[in-house]
Design an enzyme around this catalytic site. Structure first.
Site, PDB file in Angstrom:
ATOM      1  N   GLN A 156      -4.384  93.428  33.621  1.00  0.00           N
ATOM      2  CA  GLN A 156      -2.919  93.475  33.469  1.00  0.00           C
ATOM      3  C   GLN A 156      -2.430  92.094  33.033  1.00  0.00           C
ATOM      4  O   GLN A 156      -2.508  91.136  33.804  1.00  0.00           O
ATOM      5  CB  GLN A 156      -2.312  93.866  34.817  1.00  0.00           C
ATOM      6  CG  GLN A 156      -0.809  93.982  34.836  1.00  0.00           C
ATOM      7  CD  GLN A 156      -0.291  94.125  36.268  1.00  0.00           C
ATOM      8  OE1 GLN A 156      -1.006  93.817  37.225  1.00  0.00           O
ATOM      9  NE2 GLN A 156       0.930  94.587  36.415  1.00  0.00           N
ATOM     10  N   SER A 209       2.021  88.484  34.172  1.00  0.00           N
ATOM     11  CA  SER A 209       2.535  87.194  34.660  1.00  0.00           C
ATOM     12  C   SER A 209       2.174  86.045  33.721  1.00  0.00           C
ATOM     13  O   SER A 209       1.106  86.039  33.108  1.00  0.00           O
ATOM     14  CB  SER A 209       1.946  86.880  36.032  1.00  0.00           C
ATOM     15  OG  SER A 209       2.181  87.932  36.912  1.00  0.00           O
ATOM     16  N   SER A 225      -6.086  89.461  37.097  1.00  0.00           N
ATOM     17  CA  SER A 225      -7.184  89.970  37.925  1.00  0.00           C
ATOM     18  C   SER A 225      -8.195  90.698  37.049  1.00  0.00           C
ATOM     19  O   SER A 225      -7.813  91.482  36.169  1.00  0.00           O
ATOM     20  CB  SER A 225      -6.672  90.960  38.967  1.00  0.00           C
ATOM     21  OG  SER A 225      -5.670  90.368  39.739  1.00  0.00           O
ATOM     22  N   GLU A 228       1.862 100.235  40.631  1.00  0.00           N
ATOM     23  CA  GLU A 228       1.192  99.159  41.369  1.00  0.00           C
ATOM     24  C   GLU A 228       1.699  99.152  42.818  1.00  0.00           C
ATOM     25  O   GLU A 228       0.913  99.111  43.764  1.00  0.00           O
ATOM     26  CB  GLU A 228       1.472  97.827  40.683  1.00  0.00           C
ATOM     27  CG  GLU A 228       0.692  96.677  41.274  1.00  0.00           C
ATOM     28  CD  GLU A 228       0.746  95.418  40.407  1.00  0.00           C
ATOM     29  OE1 GLU A 228       1.607  95.345  39.500  1.00  0.00           O
ATOM     30  OE2 GLU A 228      -0.082  94.527  40.646  1.00  0.00           O
TER      31      GLU A 228
HETATM   32  C1  LIG Z   1      -4.201  88.218  44.152  1.00  0.00           C
HETATM   33  C2  LIG Z   1      -3.233  88.293  43.020  1.00  0.00           C
HETATM   34  C3  LIG Z   1      -3.534  89.046  41.924  1.00  0.00           C
HETATM   35  C4  LIG Z   1      -2.633  89.108  40.856  1.00  0.00           C
HETATM   36  N1  LIG Z   1      -3.001  89.834  39.755  1.00  0.00           N
HETATM   37  C5  LIG Z   1      -2.178  89.866  38.691  1.00  0.00           C
HETATM   38  C6  LIG Z   1      -2.591  90.547  37.500  1.00  0.00           C
HETATM   39  O1  LIG Z   1      -3.678  91.130  37.420  1.00  0.00           O
HETATM   40  N2  LIG Z   1      -1.775  90.513  36.430  1.00  0.00           N
HETATM   41  C7  LIG Z   1      -0.566  89.893  36.462  1.00  0.00           C
HETATM   42  O2  LIG Z   1       0.125  89.941  35.456  1.00  0.00           O
HETATM   43  N3  LIG Z   1      -0.147  89.224  37.568  1.00  0.00           N
HETATM   44  C8  LIG Z   1      -0.937  89.197  38.679  1.00  0.00           C
HETATM   45  N4  LIG Z   1      -0.545  88.511  39.812  1.00  0.00           N
HETATM   46  C9  LIG Z   1       0.686  87.732  39.747  1.00  0.00           C
HETATM   47  C10 LIG Z   1       1.822  88.229  40.603  1.00  0.00           C
HETATM   48  O3  LIG Z   1       2.381  89.396  40.083  1.00  0.00           O
HETATM   49  C11 LIG Z   1       2.836  87.065  40.676  1.00  0.00           C
HETATM   50  O4  LIG Z   1       2.215  86.013  41.397  1.00  0.00           O
HETATM   51  C12 LIG Z   1       4.114  87.475  41.375  1.00  0.00           C
HETATM   52  O5  LIG Z   1       4.856  88.353  40.576  1.00  0.00           O
HETATM   53  C13 LIG Z   1       4.979  86.243  41.729  1.00  0.00           C
HETATM   54  O6  LIG Z   1       5.188  85.437  40.620  1.00  0.00           O
HETATM   55  P1  LIG Z   1       4.951  83.856  40.675  1.00  0.00           P
HETATM   56  O7  LIG Z   1       3.591  83.628  41.253  1.00  0.00           O
HETATM   57  O8  LIG Z   1       5.245  83.312  39.328  1.00  0.00           O
HETATM   58  O9  LIG Z   1       5.994  83.318  41.751  1.00  0.00           O
HETATM   59  P2  LIG Z   1       7.533  82.975  41.485  1.00  0.00           P
HETATM   60  O10 LIG Z   1       8.186  84.096  40.762  1.00  0.00           O
HETATM   61  O11 LIG Z   1       7.630  81.618  40.884  1.00  0.00           O
HETATM   62  O12 LIG Z   1       8.094  82.955  42.965  1.00  0.00           O
HETATM   63  C14 LIG Z   1       7.935  81.825  43.838  1.00  0.00           C
HETATM   64  C15 LIG Z   1       8.651  82.144  45.156  1.00  0.00           C
HETATM   65  O13 LIG Z   1      10.065  82.346  44.912  1.00  0.00           O
HETATM   66  C16 LIG Z   1      10.479  83.599  45.418  1.00  0.00           C
HETATM   67  N5  LIG Z   1      11.477  84.194  44.512  1.00  0.00           N
HETATM   68  C17 LIG Z   1      11.434  84.224  43.157  1.00  0.00           C
HETATM   69  N6  LIG Z   1      12.517  84.874  42.665  1.00  0.00           N
HETATM   70  C18 LIG Z   1      13.248  85.273  43.726  1.00  0.00           C
HETATM   71  C19 LIG Z   1      14.463  85.995  43.860  1.00  0.00           C
HETATM   72  N7  LIG Z   1      15.143  86.441  42.795  1.00  0.00           N
HETATM   73  N8  LIG Z   1      14.923  86.241  45.120  1.00  0.00           N
HETATM   74  C20 LIG Z   1      14.241  85.809  46.218  1.00  0.00           C
HETATM   75  N9  LIG Z   1      13.084  85.103  46.158  1.00  0.00           N
HETATM   76  C21 LIG Z   1      12.584  84.845  44.926  1.00  0.00           C
HETATM   77  C22 LIG Z   1       9.234  84.459  45.443  1.00  0.00           C
HETATM   78  O14 LIG Z   1       9.326  85.509  46.392  1.00  0.00           O
HETATM   79  C23 LIG Z   1       8.149  83.441  45.811  1.00  0.00           C
HETATM   80  O15 LIG Z   1       8.126  83.260  47.207  1.00  0.00           O
HETATM   81  C24 LIG Z   1      -1.407  88.417  40.904  1.00  0.00           C
HETATM   82  C25 LIG Z   1      -1.088  87.663  42.028  1.00  0.00           C
HETATM   83  C26 LIG Z   1      -1.986  87.584  43.084  1.00  0.00           C
HETATM   84  C27 LIG Z   1      -1.624  86.764  44.285  1.00  0.00           C
END
Ligand SMILES: Cc1cc2nc3c(=O)[nH]c(=O)nc-3n(C[C@H](O)[C@H](O)[C@H](O)COP(=O)(O)OP(=O)(O)OC[C@H]3O[C@@H](n4cnc5c(N)ncnc54)[C@H](O)[C@@H]3O)c2cc1C
Length: 434
Positions: free
Chosen positions: A112, A115, A147, A230
């Site tokens: 996928q 991100s 992933s 998902e």
């Molecule tokens: C084990 C694992 C597997 C993954 N696999 C995939 C994959 O296969 N493909 C893929 O595309 N992605 C994948 N992801 C990514 C995952 O979808 C993102 O990490 C997730 O959407 C959060 O985005 P970010 O890490 O950029 O955090 P950010 O969006 O930067 O968020 C940082 C913090 O701010 C908070 N926050 C952000 N916006 C808001 C809001 N509007 N209101 C309140 N709080 C907020 C969040 O809750 C978080 O605590 C994976 C993540 C993990 C941990």
């Protein structure tokens, strides 16, 4: 394609089908071809799309029945969980036959590509570009957290196809060939010692126009279908099971003998609700074995864990009943995912408390695991510390806990939406970080 229709008792039906069809001497590819085309790999899909139109809980029961029978289970992975339902919902007949067939038969594995370093929770802020060049799109950009990218044949890519449209409106969902040289996949080592996810760099990568799934520039709708699947699949409501054998051409399992790969072991990737529940009862046994089941605080947490698991199970049954009557429980997938976050956090805490000081030890490689088992005499230790380290992941992937709560607030409870001054402004005019 399967001609199967919905049956009253899918577990009996799959057992009867296995009596006729399971043969351990088939290759994995031959076995998955049989299983997939009979509609048993992804039975939640409709029969027109290589499934059987079953509910999620019936699909879990079918997967369990296949495991209990001693046959190799369906190809696991993000193709089955996410790509197949998205393409079924938004793709053309040709796209379903081209992509979904290869998913249910395990021929192709998917990852996928959603991100990005600057677009996670605010996914619509993505900057990966797709520029039209005749019958193809040229892709430039970076994805992260991908992933299983290393073993994927194809990627579910969302990219910006119209920078002059508002940010949710200029995105398209497309299937990209991950094996082309213009796609570089760089593994990221997690604190568990594994490298499940990766960075993916696309530099002038190519996607044919007929690999765009759904309407051009309306990929946000398709992306939401992917994300809903998902959340529903990963939540405490459970998900269709799958083999621990990796599908696709890269992992190199397809030509192996199916009977040699049958294993009751559950996948270590992305725990499903049912798997999380099994771990709850494993912790009970573990506490008893370690003589900690008389400790009142541990007992209390084990009971809390049991209650949370039961709520998850009952929520799944309630959702199934409501759906069977044509209804829906707003926010149920988000609630299920939040519940799973609570369950994995509590499992981590109580697991580590049962272990005591030895919970600070963790094996990062197979060799270390052997030495650790020998030194502590406790083969479960590595599993519990591994799960404890991995417990930070479910509250993040598939949308963080905070985002699930926002969605429940806005869409289920009707609370005022978060201010979104950027919703109608062309993406190209939005301020960006330097
Ligand atoms: C084990 C694992 C597997 C993954 N696999 C995939 C994959 O296969 N493909 C893929 O595309 N992605 C994948 N992801 C990514 C995952 O979808 C993102 O990490 C997730 O959407 C959060 O985005 P970010 O890490 O950029 O955090 P950010 O969006 O930067 O968020 C940082 C913090 O701010 C908070 N926050 C952000 N916006 C808001 C809001 N509007 N209101 C309140 N709080 C907020 C969040 O809750 C978080 O605590 C994976 C993540 C993990 C941990």
């Amino acid at each position: 394609m399967t001609t199967a229709t919905t049956v009253a008792d899918p577990v009996t039906a799959v057992r009867e089908w296995l009596d006729e069809n399971w043969d351990p001497d088939l290759t994995v590819a031959e076995w998955w071809e049989r299983l997939g085309l009979a509609g048993w790999s992804a039975p939640t899909l409709p029969s027109e799309s290589y499934g059987r139109g079953l509910s999620r809980s019936d699909a879990v029961a079918v997967a369990r029945a296949i495991t209990e029978y001693g046959a190799l289970n369906a190809p696991a992975g993000l193709g089955l969980l996410l790509a197949a339902p998205t393409i079924t919902t938004h793709g053309t007949r040709e796209q379903i036959d081209h992509y979904v067939r290869d998913i249910v038969t395990g021929r192709k594995a998917w990852c996928q590509l959603f991100s990005e370093p600057g677009a996670g929770s605010d996914l619509a802020g993505l900057t990966t570009r797709a520029d039209r060049d005749g019958d193809e799109w040229i892709i430039n950009g970076q994805k992260v957290w991908t992933s299983l990218g290393l073993t994927a044949d194809l990627g579910m890519l969302i990219a910006r196809t119209s920078p002059d449209a508002p940010k949710h409106k200029g995105i398209s969902w497309m299937a990209i060939d991950m094996r082309q040289p213009q796609v570089e996949i760089v593994p990221l080592i997690e604190m568990t010692g594994h490298a499940m996810f990766n960075e993916v760099f696309m530099t002038d990568a190519r996607v044919p126009h007929d690999a765009v799934i759904g309407e051009l520039n309306n990929g946000w709708a398709a992306a939401n279908t992917t994300l809903q699947n998902e959340r529903a699949g990963l939540g405490a409501g459970g998900a269709a099971g799958g083999a621990s054998v990796t599908p696709g051409t890269v992992a190199g399992q397809l030509e192996r003998r199916a009977g040699d790969l049958v294993s009751p072991a559950e996948s270590t990737q992305r725990p499903t609700g049912a798997a999380v529940r099994r771990r709850g009862s494993m912790l009970n046994d573990f506490a008893r074995g370690a003589g900690k089941n008389a400790d009142p605080t541990i007992r209390q947490d084990l009971v809390r864990l049991h209650i949370l698991n039961e709520i998850g199970r009952l929520n799944g049954m309630r959702a199934k009943d409501v759906r069977a009557g044509g209804g829906d429980i707003p926010g149920i997938a988000n609630i299920s995912k939040l519940l799973m976050s609570d369950v994995v956090r509590l499992s981590r805490d109580v697991g580590l408390r049962i272990l005591g000081p030895s919970g600070t030890l963790h094996a990062y490689t197979d060799d270390q695991r052997e030495s650790l088992n020998e030194a502590t005499g406790n083969p479960l230790l590595g599993m519990i510390t591994g799960q404890a380290l991995y417990a930070q992941a479910p509250p993040i992937y598939g949308g963080t806990d905070q985002i699930q709560r926002n969605i429940i607030g806005e869409r289920a409870l009707g609370l005022p939406r978060e201010p979104g001054p950027d919703k109608n402004v062309p993406f190209s005019e939005l301020p960006k970080n330097a």
